[in-house]
Every structure is written in C-alpha cells, then in structure tokens.
Motif scaffolding. Structure first.
Motif, PDB file in Angstrom:
ATOM      1  N   ARG A  62     -20.023 -12.285  -8.672  1.00 53.59           N
ATOM      2  CA  ARG A  62     -20.693 -11.431  -9.658  1.00 53.59           C
ATOM      3  C   ARG A  62     -21.844 -10.736  -8.963  1.00 53.59           C
ATOM      4  NH1 ARG A  62     -19.656 -13.449 -15.004  1.00 53.59           N
ATOM      5  NH2 ARG A  62     -20.931 -11.746 -15.818  1.00 53.59           N
ATOM      6  N   THR A  63     -22.194  -9.559  -9.441  1.00 50.74           N
ATOM      7  CA  THR A  63     -23.348  -8.833  -8.935  1.00 50.74           C
ATOM      8  C   THR A  63     -24.482  -8.945  -9.946  1.00 50.74           C
ATOM      9  OG1 THR A  63     -21.943  -7.246  -7.767  1.00 50.74           O
ATOM     10  CG2 THR A  63     -24.233  -6.610  -8.129  1.00 50.74           C
ATOM     11  N   ALA A  64     -25.676  -9.241  -9.463  1.00 52.87           N
ATOM     12  CA  ALA A  64     -26.857  -9.312 -10.325  1.00 52.87           C
ATOM     13  C   ALA A  64     -27.840  -8.226  -9.903  1.00 52.87           C
ATOM     14  CB  ALA A  64     -27.516 -10.684 -10.225  1.00 52.87           C
ATOM     15  N   PHE A  65     -28.294  -7.439 -10.858  1.00 52.14           N
ATOM     16  CA  PHE A  65     -29.269  -6.391 -10.603  1.00 52.14           C
ATOM     17  C   PHE A  65     -30.610  -6.806 -11.183  1.00 52.14           C
ATOM     18  CE2 PHE A  65     -25.275  -4.100 -10.327  1.00 52.14           C
ATOM     19  CZ  PHE A  65     -25.488  -3.188  -9.308  1.00 52.14           C
ATOM     20  N   PHE A  66     -31.647  -6.774 -10.338  1.00 47.63           N
ATOM     21  CA  PHE A  66     -33.012  -7.019 -10.785  1.00 47.63           C
ATOM     22  C   PHE A  66     -33.700  -5.655 -10.832  1.00 47.63           C
ATOM     23  CE2 PHE A  66     -32.142 -10.870  -7.990  1.00 47.63           C
ATOM     24  CZ  PHE A  66     -31.588 -11.599  -9.027  1.00 47.63           C
ATOM     25  N   ILE A  67     -34.039  -5.195 -12.024  1.00 40.80           N
ATOM     26  CA  ILE A  67     -34.483  -3.817 -12.215  1.00 40.80           C
ATOM     27  C   ILE A  67     -35.896  -3.778 -12.767  1.00 40.80           C
ATOM     28  CG2 ILE A  67     -33.922  -1.615 -13.321  1.00 40.80           C
ATOM     29  CD1 ILE A  67     -31.076  -2.742 -13.744  1.00 40.80           C
ATOM     30  N   SER A  68     -36.704  -2.862 -12.230  1.00 38.46           N
ATOM     31  CA  SER A  68     -38.078  -2.731 -12.688  1.00 38.46           C
ATOM     32  C   SER A  68     -38.570  -1.304 -12.491  1.00 38.46           C
ATOM     33  CB  SER A  68     -38.987  -3.695 -11.913  1.00 38.46           C
ATOM     34  OG  SER A  68     -40.346  -3.495 -12.246  1.00 38.46           O
ATOM     35  N   ASP A  69     -39.540  -0.907 -13.332  1.00 40.29           N
ATOM     36  CA  ASP A  69     -40.194   0.371 -13.097  1.00 40.29           C
ATOM     37  C   ASP A  69     -41.426   0.187 -12.217  1.00 40.29           C
ATOM     38  OD1 ASP A  69     -41.461  -1.045 -15.084  1.00 40.29           O
ATOM     39  OD2 ASP A  69     -41.145   0.463 -16.640  1.00 40.29           O
ATOM     40  N   GLY A  70     -41.630  -1.053 -11.751  1.00 43.12           N
ATOM     41  CA  GLY A  70     -42.685  -1.358 -10.793  1.00 43.12           C
ATOM     42  C   GLY A  70     -42.094  -1.923  -9.514  1.00 43.12           C
ATOM     43  N   THR A  71     -42.715  -2.950  -8.980  1.00 41.27           N
ATOM     44  CA  THR A  71     -42.288  -3.503  -7.689  1.00 41.27           C
ATOM     45  C   THR A  71     -40.975  -4.279  -7.763  1.00 41.27           C
ATOM     46  OG1 THR A  71     -43.506  -5.566  -8.034  1.00 41.27           O
ATOM     47  CG2 THR A  71     -44.698  -3.748  -6.976  1.00 41.27           C
ATOM     48  N   GLY A  72     -40.648  -4.810  -8.935  1.00 45.89           N
ATOM     49  CA  GLY A  72     -39.439  -5.621  -9.069  1.00 45.89           C
ATOM     50  C   GLY A  72     -39.647  -7.077  -8.713  1.00 45.89           C
ATOM     51  N   ILE A  73     -40.867  -7.457  -8.357  1.00 48.67           N
ATOM     52  CA  ILE A  73     -41.134  -8.828  -7.924  1.00 48.67           C
ATOM     53  C   ILE A  73     -40.909  -9.821  -9.062  1.00 48.67           C
ATOM     54  CG2 ILE A  73     -42.918 -10.409  -7.092  1.00 48.67           C
ATOM     55  CD1 ILE A  73     -44.132  -8.066  -5.548  1.00 48.67           C
ATOM     56  N   THR A  74     -41.397  -9.485 -10.259  1.00 52.09           N
ATOM     57  CA  THR A  74     -41.239 -10.395 -11.395  1.00 52.09           C
ATOM     58  C   THR A  74     -39.773 -10.577 -11.762  1.00 52.09           C
ATOM     59  OG1 THR A  74     -43.403  -9.763 -12.282  1.00 52.09           O
ATOM     60  CG2 THR A  74     -41.849 -10.795 -13.802  1.00 52.09           C
ATOM     61  N   ALA A  75     -39.045  -9.461 -11.888  1.00 50.95           N
ATOM     62  CA  ALA A  75     -37.627  -9.532 -12.245  1.00 50.95           C
ATOM     63  C   ALA A  75     -36.840 -10.317 -11.202  1.00 50.95           C
ATOM     64  CB  ALA A  75     -37.054  -8.128 -12.392  1.00 50.95           C
ATOM     65  N   GLU A  76     -37.118 -10.067  -9.920  1.00 54.32           N
ATOM     66  CA  GLU A  76     -36.386 -10.750  -8.855  1.00 54.32           C
ATOM     67  C   GLU A  76     -36.724 -12.234  -8.814  1.00 54.32           C
ATOM     68  OE1 GLU A  76     -35.656 -10.588  -4.012  1.00 54.32           O
ATOM     69  OE2 GLU A  76     -36.828  -9.027  -5.000  1.00 54.32           O
ATOM     70  N   SER A  77     -38.006 -12.564  -8.948  1.00 60.30           N
ATOM     71  CA  SER A  77     -38.418 -13.974  -8.880  1.00 60.30           C
ATOM     72  C   SER A  77     -37.787 -14.780 -10.002  1.00 60.30           C
ATOM     73  CB  SER A  77     -39.950 -14.078  -8.945  1.00 60.30           C
ATOM     74  OG  SER A  77     -40.548 -13.440  -7.839  1.00 60.30           O
ATOM     75  N   LEU A  78     -37.881 -14.260 -11.232  1.00 53.54           N
ATOM     76  CA  LEU A  78     -37.303 -14.974 -12.358  1.00 53.54           C
ATOM     77  C   LEU A  78     -35.779 -15.006 -12.245  1.00 53.54           C
ATOM     78  CD1 LEU A  78     -37.566 -16.441 -15.005  1.00 53.54           C
ATOM     79  CD2 LEU A  78     -37.658 -14.230 -16.179  1.00 53.54           C
ATOM     80  N   GLY A  79     -35.189 -13.879 -11.854  1.00 54.37           N
ATOM     81  CA  GLY A  79     -33.734 -13.806 -11.736  1.00 54.37           C
ATOM     82  C   GLY A  79     -33.185 -14.784 -10.720  1.00 54.37           C
ATOM     83  N   ARG A  80     -33.807 -14.828  -9.565  1.00 53.59           N
ATOM     84  CA  ARG A  80     -33.349 -15.757  -8.527  1.00 53.59           C
ATOM     85  C   ARG A  80     -33.493 -17.209  -8.985  1.00 53.59           C
ATOM     86  NH1 ARG A  80     -32.214 -13.938  -3.453  1.00 53.59           N
ATOM     87  NH2 ARG A  80     -32.598 -11.732  -3.048  1.00 53.59           N
TER      88      ARG A  80
END
Length: 277
Positions: free
Chosen positions: A3-21
C-alpha cells in the motif's frame, strides 16, 4: 500486499509524517511505501497531487492511505476527492477540542514548527552548539554547564544521542569516550579525572560487542579497533565501571535514538526546555 501512504501538509509535513509513521509501524505484515508531500498550499498543487494519489491507487490495486494536516478548507476539499482512505488529523482532533475549550482554533499553517517564540528557537540553537562543542570529550571545562554527560566506548551512539537531546528537548548534553587512556596500571578502567566532579551528571551507554564490531568494521575494517576481542573487552570494562560507581546506563543495541533519549530523560529526571518538534 503493498500500500502507498501519503503524508500531506500545507507546511513542513513533519507532524503528518511523524504521526503517520507511528501509526503504520503497528502493521508489520503490510508493506507500505511512504510518501511525504509538504507545502501543498494551493488548489493547483492539491489537484496535481490528487492525480498522483489516484495513479498510486491504480498501480497498487488498493486505495492509498492519506494522512494530512491541511488547514485550508478549500485545499482539504480537493484532497477529499482523491481515491484513498483519508485521515484528516486537524478535523479529527481540533473540532472536539474547539467544543471542549469553547473557542475556535486559529487554523494557522505551520504553527507547530514555526520559530514562534524567539526564546525557544535560540534555546534549541544554543543546545545544539553545546552538543557539538562538547562532543567526544573536546571541551571538558564546560561540563559544569551540561545537563547530562554521556559516557561510553567509541561508536556506541553517544554523538547522535547528544544531538537528538539538544535538538528535540533543549537538553545540554556533552559526551566523553572511554578509551584505553583511562586504564590504570593493572588494566582496570577508571573514571577520568575530568568526570569526577560531575558524577551525578553521568549516564552510560553500552552496546552488544557483536554490533559494535560490525559498526567499527565499517570505519576501520580488519583492525584491532574493530576486532571482536577488543570490543568485548571495552564493553565489559565500561559496564563494570558503571556498576561499580552506580552510573545509570542503557544498552543501545536495540533502541532507537528517540527511545534512548526519552528513557534517559525519565531516569535522570532531566528538564525538557521545550517539546519535540
């Protein structure tokens, strides 16, 4: 199954990526290709990204997972049209918080990771500089200013842990390598003089000798420094010193730098000058 997971943000993406991972790490039997897409801050960028997400759905034969921290409602509406399983972090958590706090969120883009308060930002910079200046026993005369002093044999993880403590928590961490220069006449490891006045600040790192051998072999292959006998001897002497002087320590072999740091902070009772990024 991939599966592909996209971490998307209108900023740095750090929050989305950290929580997603963190969430996806719980699913060990699923192969997940993780893609971070920061600065999706316009409708046009969002529309282009939707095409990419839909392409991944066709390629994988499964809906991609979409984890986003988009603030702008118009951009979020575009992302919602993508063929994917969506987790909207802000709408999931901010709406209930607004109700509980009886006030509306500011919905500010990049607020988590902006410089914000200059005091916090400068504290982070000073802590990192301190870690770099006091790496590998470079400046022992600054130990009175240290919050913690990491000790351990060469290549056991002292430097990355010191930098992580500085960058993420504002902890002023120095580190000192235990070497053959610290052996006394009968070959016993002794506490270096520079560390004696600061025993209450010491925290030891140890490591499995087999892992240490592999790490050192990458740096100096087929040397005495990377030999199993040498690694077994050094690790044994270091752990003996920790136990003799009641220095708290942790085995870094199977822990990430994040786990090492948070366990150390808890055990030493260190003060976090700010929250992790």
């Amino acid at each position: 199954m991939t599966r592909t997971a996209f971490f998307i943000s209108d900023g740095t993406g750090i929050t989305a990526e950290s929580l997603g991972r963190s969430l996806l790490a719980q699913f060990e039997n699923v192969e997940i290709r993780m893609v971070t897409k920061p600065y999706i801050d316009s409708v046009e960028k969002a529309e282009n990204l939707v095409e990419v997400i839909n392409g991944a759905a066709v390629h994988d034969g499964e809906m991609p997972i979409i984890i986003d921290t988009i603030v702008d409602e118009e951009i979020r509406d575009v992302i919602r049209e993508a063929e994917g399983f969506k987790i909207d972090i802000f709408s999931t958590f901010l709406k209930p918080l607004e109700q509980e706090l009886d006030t509306r969120s500011s919905y500010s883009v990049g607020r988590t990771h902006a410089i914000g308060q200059d005091e916090v930002y400068m504290d982070r910079i000073h802590s990192v500089h301190f870690a770099l200046d006091n790496d590998d026993g470079a400046r022992t005369h600054q130990y009175d200013k240290a919050d913690v002093i990491l000790v351990g044999v060469s290549r056991c993880g002292k430097t990355p842990t010191s930098l992580y403590l500085a960058l993420q928590f504002g902890v002023r961490a120095a580190n000192y390598p235990l070497t053959e220069d610290d052996l006394d006449e009968d070959g016993t490891l002794k506490l270096p003089k520079a560390l004696m006045p600061h025993r209450h600040k010491l925290f030891g790192l140890t490591i499995d000798p087999r892992r240490l051998t592999a790490i050192r072999h990458e740096r100096r292959p087929n040397s005495r420094y990377s030999s199993m006998d040498q690694c077994v001897q050094e690790v044994g002497q270091a752990e003996g010193l920790y136990r003799q002087l009641h220095i708290p320590f942790i085995d870094t072999t199977r822990f990430s730098v994040e786990e090492i740091s948070t366990r150390m902070i808890a055990e030493m009772g260190l003060t976090r000058r700010f929250s992790p990024r």
